[in-house]
Design an enzyme around this catalytic site. Structure first.
Site, PDB file in Angstrom:
ATOM      1  CE1 TYR A 168       1.169  -0.409   4.344  1.00  0.00           C
ATOM      2  CE2 TYR A 168       0.116   1.742   4.415  1.00  0.00           C
ATOM      3  CZ  TYR A 168       0.947   0.796   4.982  1.00  0.00           C
ATOM      4  OH  TYR A 168       1.563   1.058   6.174  1.00  0.00           O
ATOM      5  NE  ARG A 226       6.932   3.921   0.393  1.00  0.00           N
ATOM      6  CZ  ARG A 226       6.709   4.758   1.408  1.00  0.00           C
ATOM      7  NH1 ARG A 226       7.695   5.088   2.218  1.00  0.00           N
ATOM      8  NH2 ARG A 226       5.519   5.249   1.626  1.00  0.00           N
ATOM      9  CE  LYS A 285       3.165   3.026   3.081  1.00  0.00           C
ATOM     10  NZ  LYS A 285       3.326   3.141   4.527  1.00  0.00           N
ATOM     11  CD  GLU A 295      10.195   1.338  10.191  1.00  0.00           C
ATOM     12  OE1 GLU A 295      10.185   2.299   9.400  1.00  0.00           O
ATOM     13  OE2 GLU A 295      10.085   0.150   9.834  1.00  0.00           O
TER      14      GLU A 295
HETATM   15  N1  PLP Z   1       7.910   3.504   8.727  1.00  0.00           N
HETATM   16  C1  PLP Z   1       6.760   2.809   8.779  1.00  0.00           C
HETATM   17  C2  PLP Z   1       6.755   1.477   9.466  1.00  0.00           C
HETATM   18  C3  PLP Z   1       5.589   3.317   8.229  1.00  0.00           C
HETATM   19  O1  PLP Z   1       4.448   2.604   8.290  1.00  0.00           O
HETATM   20  C4  PLP Z   1       5.619   4.599   7.631  1.00  0.00           C
HETATM   21  C5  PLP Z   1       4.410   5.177   7.042  1.00  0.00           C
HETATM   22  O2  PLP Z   1       3.360   4.588   7.047  1.00  0.00           O
HETATM   23  C6  PLP Z   1       6.831   5.299   7.607  1.00  0.00           C
HETATM   24  C7  PLP Z   1       7.961   4.728   8.158  1.00  0.00           C
HETATM   25  C8  PLP Z   1       6.919   6.670   6.986  1.00  0.00           C
HETATM   26  O3  PLP Z   1       6.845   6.601   5.588  1.00  0.00           O
HETATM   27  P1  PLP Z   1       6.277   7.816   4.749  1.00  0.00           P
HETATM   28  O4  PLP Z   1       7.084   9.016   5.149  1.00  0.00           O
HETATM   29  O5  PLP Z   1       6.516   7.423   3.342  1.00  0.00           O
HETATM   30  O6  PLP Z   1       4.833   7.962   5.113  1.00  0.00           O
END
Ligand code: PLP
Length: 296
Positions: free
Chosen positions: A33, A52, A148, A181
């Site tokens: 997603y 991505r 993702k 993270e």
């Molecule tokens: N890390 C994780 C586990 C996430 O689920 C997300 C966003 O959903 C991010 C980092 C940040 O990614 P982005 O800046 O592309 O939203």
């Protein structure tokens, strides 16, 4: 107002969208997603999100990604028809339904593609103004966090644990004591030397689009970034901490596991980076985020 969504090429009322219970997204979380922010009716970094998405699909062995032009047009129509000024578009692609539950993926993929829009304040939020109180949880996810994936059970459990603890969010920590993270965000600190630190890209974290955009905004401003893992101890002893994601943008973290970070208020570096990021997406910090300038 009935929300307009998009499913497999058709625009329809969101609550009329139906997919098969045999969809591999439902049975195996066999899908990926993207969440793309909308600010002032504009998509923020859609190209990076679609890059991505295509990478995630490639890594899962999908032979062809959905048509990029069509997906971009769907995003734009969802913004217009749902009258979104500020919010996000969610897009999910799964391997589809095959009428059976077979672990092995079929050779021919008939993906299910779904998208919907949600209006939501991104800039003027309590989190952006006041900062987040977070807990940490063990990172119990799989080893390909660079994909993702819709397999978000570990993150859902971490966020539920945070809510049950009466806090705003969670950061995840590996068995080695290093922060990986946030449950849905990248994790950053400003250490006691004033270094801005975030974990380097690898399969241990998602390559955040907000992380990428903030990294270039801060280097354009002459600031330096250290890309390396940091421990929970280092985070708790840091001057400042913050999270980045498409829907929280740059969110100060003011408390970790009950311990105040720095003064326990959003710090000056985080404030500066919020301003840089807001400008980078075309907002006017003085007009849209006056609180950035109202404290020491
Ligand atoms: N890390 C994780 C586990 C996430 O689920 C997300 C966003 O959903 C991010 C980092 C940040 O990614 P982005 O800046 O592309 O939203």
């Amino acid at each position: 107002m009935v929300k307009l969504a998009w499913l497999n090429g058709v625009f329809l009322a969101a609550d009329e969208a139906r997919i098969s219970p045999f969809d591999r997204g439902f049975l195996f979380a066999d899908g990926v997603y993207e969440v793309t922010a909308v600010y002032d009716g504009r998509l923020i970094d859609l190209d990076l999100h679609l890059d991505r998405l295509e990478r995630s699909l490639r890594e899962l062995g999908f032979p062809t990604p959905p048509d990029r032009g069509e997906i971009a047009a769907v995003h734009r129509r969802l913004i217009v028809d749902n009258d979104i000024r500020e919010g996000y578009i969610y897009l999910q692609v799964t391997r589809g339904a095959y009428g059976a539950r077979d672990f092995a993926a079929p050779a021919i993929v008939r993906p299910t593609c779904f998208a919907f829009a949600e209006a939501k304040s991104l800039i003027n939020t309590v989190a952006a103004r006041e900062g987040l109180n977070i807990i940490t949880t063990p990172d119990i996810r799989w080893a390909r966090r660079d994909i993702k994936s819709t397999g978000l059970l570990a993150q859902a459990l971490a966020k539920t644990q945070a809510r049950n603890a009466g806090v705003d969010d969670a950061w995840m920590v590996g068995p080695d004591g290093f922060v990986t993270e946030g449950a849905s965000a990248n994790a950053w600190i400003v250490n006691q030397d004033g270094d801005i630190v975030t974990r380097e890209l690898s399969s241990t974290i998602l390559a955040g689009v907000t992380r990428a955009r903030l990294s270039s905004a801060l280097s354009d401003a002459g600031l330096r970034l250290q890309q390396r893992a940091f421990t929970l101890e280092e985070a708790v002893a840091a001057r400042e901490a913050f999270s980045t994601s498409a829907t929280a943008l740059v969110a100060p973290v003011v408390r970790i596991d009950g311990l105040a970070i720095g003064s326990g208020r959003p710090g000056p570096v985080t404030r500066r980076l919020q301003g840089l990021y807001f400008s980078a997406i075309g907002a006017d910090p003085a007009r849209d985020a006056p609180w950035l300038f109202q404290e020491s």
